[in-house]
Design a protein around this motif. Structure first.
Motif, PDB file in Angstrom:
ATOM      1  N   LYS A 186       0.755  -1.459   0.040  1.00  0.00           N
ATOM      2  CA  LYS A 186       0.023   0.060   0.109  1.00  0.00           C
ATOM      3  C   LYS A 186       0.710   1.207   0.013  1.00  0.00           C
ATOM      4  CE  LYS A 186      -4.375   0.752   0.842  1.00  0.00           C
ATOM      5  NZ  LYS A 186      -5.062   0.341   2.222  1.00  0.00           N
ATOM      6  N   ARG A 187       0.447   2.233  -0.787  1.00  0.00           N
ATOM      7  CA  ARG A 187       1.384   3.487  -0.895  1.00  0.00           C
ATOM      8  C   ARG A 187       0.465   4.643  -0.560  1.00  0.00           C
ATOM      9  NH1 ARG A 187       6.245   3.154  -4.173  1.00  0.00           N
ATOM     10  NH2 ARG A 187       6.566   0.757  -4.835  1.00  0.00           N
ATOM     11  N   LYS A 188       1.306   5.634   0.034  1.00  0.00           N
ATOM     12  CA  LYS A 188       0.490   7.035   0.293  1.00  0.00           C
ATOM     13  C   LYS A 188       1.593   7.937   0.304  1.00  0.00           C
ATOM     14  CE  LYS A 188      -1.966   9.536   3.661  1.00  0.00           C
ATOM     15  NZ  LYS A 188      -2.445   9.531   5.009  1.00  0.00           N
ATOM     16  N   GLU A 189       1.576   8.892  -0.883  1.00  0.00           N
ATOM     17  CA  GLU A 189       2.660   9.767  -0.960  1.00  0.00           C
ATOM     18  C   GLU A 189       4.009   9.132  -0.765  1.00  0.00           C
ATOM     19  OE1 GLU A 189      -0.103  13.286   0.583  1.00  0.00           O
ATOM     20  OE2 GLU A 189       1.503  12.998   1.662  1.00  0.00           O
ATOM     21  N   ARG A 190       4.966   9.700   0.063  1.00  0.00           N
ATOM     22  CA  ARG A 190       6.323   9.045   0.378  1.00  0.00           C
ATOM     23  C   ARG A 190       6.306   7.693   1.087  1.00  0.00           C
ATOM     24  NH1 ARG A 190       9.481  11.639   3.171  1.00  0.00           N
ATOM     25  NH2 ARG A 190       7.865  13.043   4.249  1.00  0.00           N
ATOM     26  N   LEU A 191       5.061   7.336   1.554  1.00  0.00           N
ATOM     27  CA  LEU A 191       4.961   6.053   2.663  1.00  0.00           C
ATOM     28  C   LEU A 191       4.631   4.659   1.683  1.00  0.00           C
ATOM     29  CD1 LEU A 191       3.106   7.759   5.562  1.00  0.00           C
ATOM     30  CD2 LEU A 191       5.675   7.773   4.860  1.00  0.00           C
TER      31      LEU A 191
END
Lengths: 113, 110
Positions: B57-62
């Motif tokens: 799972k991704r969210k911006e730089r995470l």
């Protein structure tokens, strides 16, 4: 507007006293929680309520009594405070009991003298 | 009994590098896992949720991964910044509750 607010932020009191911590959420969530975070930063659940009903009581001493007057509030009353009660207590809420993110207050640091 | 382990030592990295934090668990098969950030004197803040049927799972730089065979989740912060310095907690789904790990303190140096 603060989503989950708890008061007071700091509580310093003597052993044997009785104290209360209040928590309110304005997110319209059904579920609220109390956690204890000890000096080693371990965050452990104490209680959860869903629609004002107690769901979880995680073997907490009965000196701790949560009260939920309505869905938006979950207060914690502690009788006969002991040295080992010193910790940071966090209130949190989530939409419901399913796999939802939890929203935390900023904690109440309780210090027992 | 269920056990969750995160890097107990603080993780120190240089700005711009990728930080990788580990969450291992035993005696357990959670259906989902969450990651939170906690700053000193503040409550944990939700970052990401990943389900057992999602590998990544991704969210911006995470970015979070969830390997149910290894019983491990990895949390990555790419292009890290000093503002990313905080304690990061993983939390596993329990019966009507979350079970939190002890957290890893991340320090990003300029």
């Amino acid at each position: 507007d603060t989503a989950v607010s708890q008061t007071p932020k700091y509580l310093v009191t003597q052993m044997g006293n009785d104290k209360s911590i209040k928590c309110e959420q304005n997110l319209g969530h059904d579920t609220m929680y109390w956690y204890k975070q000890d000096s080693k930063k371990f965050l452990k659940i104490m209680f959860s309520y869903n629609n004002k009903e107690l769901i979880i009581n995680e073997t907490v001493p009965n000196r701790f009594s949560p009260k939920s007057p309505d869905k938006a509030h979950l207060n914690l009353h502690i009788n006969s405070l002991e040295l080992g009660d010193s910790a940071v207590y966090f209130c949190a809420s989530s939409l419901d009991l399913s796999n939802q993110p939890q929203h935390f207050g900023d904690g109440t640091r309780l210090s027992i003298l | 009994s269920q056990k969750i382990e995160q890097n107990s030592e603080a993780l120190n990295i240089q700005e711009g590098k990728t930080a990788t934090l580990t969450c291992n668990y035993t005696n357990y098969s959670p259906a989902y896992l969450q990651w939170y950030r906690q700053d000193p004197g503040r409550g944990p803040v939700f970052l990401l949720l990943i389900r057992e049927n999602e590998k990544e799972k991704r969210k911006e730089r995470l970015k979070v991964t969830f390997d149910t065979t290894l019983k491990q989740s990895l949390f990555h912060i790419t292009a890290s910044q000093p503002a990313d310095s905080a304690t990061y907690l993983c939390a596993l789904e329990g019966t009507d509750k979350l079970i939190f790990g002890t957290g890893t303190r991340l320090q990003v140096f300029p």
